[in-house]
Design an enzyme around this catalytic site. Structure first.
Site, PDB file in Angstrom:
ATOM      1  N   LYS A 260     104.048  -4.049  86.229  1.00 18.28           N
ATOM      2  CA  LYS A 260     103.334  -5.024  85.404  1.00 18.28           C
ATOM      3  C   LYS A 260     104.201  -6.257  85.160  1.00 18.28           C
ATOM      4  O   LYS A 260     103.735  -7.399  85.303  1.00 18.28           O
ATOM      5  CB  LYS A 260     102.920  -4.407  84.067  1.00 18.28           C
ATOM      6  CG  LYS A 260     102.066  -5.343  83.212  1.00 18.28           C
ATOM      7  CD  LYS A 260     101.748  -4.742  81.854  1.00 18.28           C
ATOM      8  CE  LYS A 260     102.924  -4.856  80.919  1.00 18.28           C
ATOM      9  NZ  LYS A 260     102.600  -4.484  79.521  1.00 18.28           N
TER      10      LYS A 260
ATOM     11  N   ASP B 232      97.521  -4.568  81.623  1.00 16.57           N
ATOM     12  CA  ASP B 232      98.025  -3.990  80.380  1.00 16.57           C
ATOM     13  C   ASP B 232      96.890  -3.238  79.700  1.00 16.57           C
ATOM     14  O   ASP B 232      95.823  -3.022  80.292  1.00 16.57           O
ATOM     15  CB  ASP B 232      98.610  -5.081  79.475  1.00 16.57           C
ATOM     16  CG  ASP B 232      97.548  -6.020  78.936  1.00 16.57           C
ATOM     17  OD1 ASP B 232      96.380  -5.959  79.386  1.00 16.57           O
ATOM     18  OD2 ASP B 232      97.867  -6.823  78.048  1.00 16.57           O
TER      19      ASP B 232
END
Length: 214
Positions: A124, A142
């Site tokens: 991420k 997320d």
């Protein structure tokens, strides 16, 4: 597993996002690729607001890995102790900075593999840096994007990786670069976890979620 929305609906959704905010921006403050990388690494299990509050003073004196090493771990902790898991994050930032100096000449690498090899940098974080700094259509999933992707069926998936692939597969190419920013902002301010603000949602009529709020 729920099926994604059809192409025309997804295209209309992102056309509306684009019309409302053509150039969405990430909310983490930074001055270059290195400070962006540090800010994103510090943001794990923390809010952007909290990270920005801590890094304003830090980035005023540290904007390169060399300066971070000169500041030292305890000096870094003095700036970021209000951020959750600050001691572990400080250790990773120092290790990361040393590797950047020793192996990359102080520059932040621009490949996902090289970024993910750095301490404290997951997929991420790597995707955020690739997207925000180099403008690549990398999708940083997320909790907000995971929720919105599944709730709206833009990008349904049982894992973060599955939602990331679904965004890449389902969102039209012209919207890929900003897709994760539109989705995260929508999840943060409108399509909230407990009390979504459906009355202010610009894609309400296109969203299949059954439990809409007034």
């Amino acid at each position: 597993m729920a099926q994604p929305l059809d192409y025309r609906t997804i295209r209309e959704i992102f056309a509306r996002f684009h019309a409302a905010e053509p150039e969405p921006k990430g909310e983490l403050e930074h001055v270059n690729a290195y400070t962006l990388l540090v800010a994103v690494a510090l943001s794990a299990q923390a809010t952007d607001v909290g990270v920005n509050r801590a890094t304003r003073g830090l980035f005023a004196v540290v904007d390169t890995p060399e300066k971070m090493l000169a500041l030292g771990e305890e000096g870094l902790i003095g700036h970021i102790r209000t951020i959750g898991l600050y001691r572990n994050k400080a250790k990773n930032v120092m290790k990361m900075s040393r590797i950047l100096v020793e192996e990359y000449g102080g520059e932040v690498p621009s490949s996902r593999a090289a970024l993910q090899a750095l301490p404290g940098v997951g997929r991420k974080t790597a995707n955020v840096v690739l997207n925000m700094w180099w403008g690549l259509p990398a999708q940083a999933v997320d909790t907000h994007i995971f929720r919105v992707g599944n709730r709206t069926r833009i990008a349904p998936g049982k894992s973060v990786e599955a939602v990331e692939r679904a965004i890449e597969d389902n969102v039209p190419a012209e919207f890929q670069r900003h897709a994760h920013h539109w989705l995260i902002l929508h999840g943060r301010y409108v399509c909230k976890a407990r009390k979504p603000v459906c009355g202010n949602c610009l894609i309400r009529d296109l969203c299949p979620h059954e439990d809409k709020t007034p």
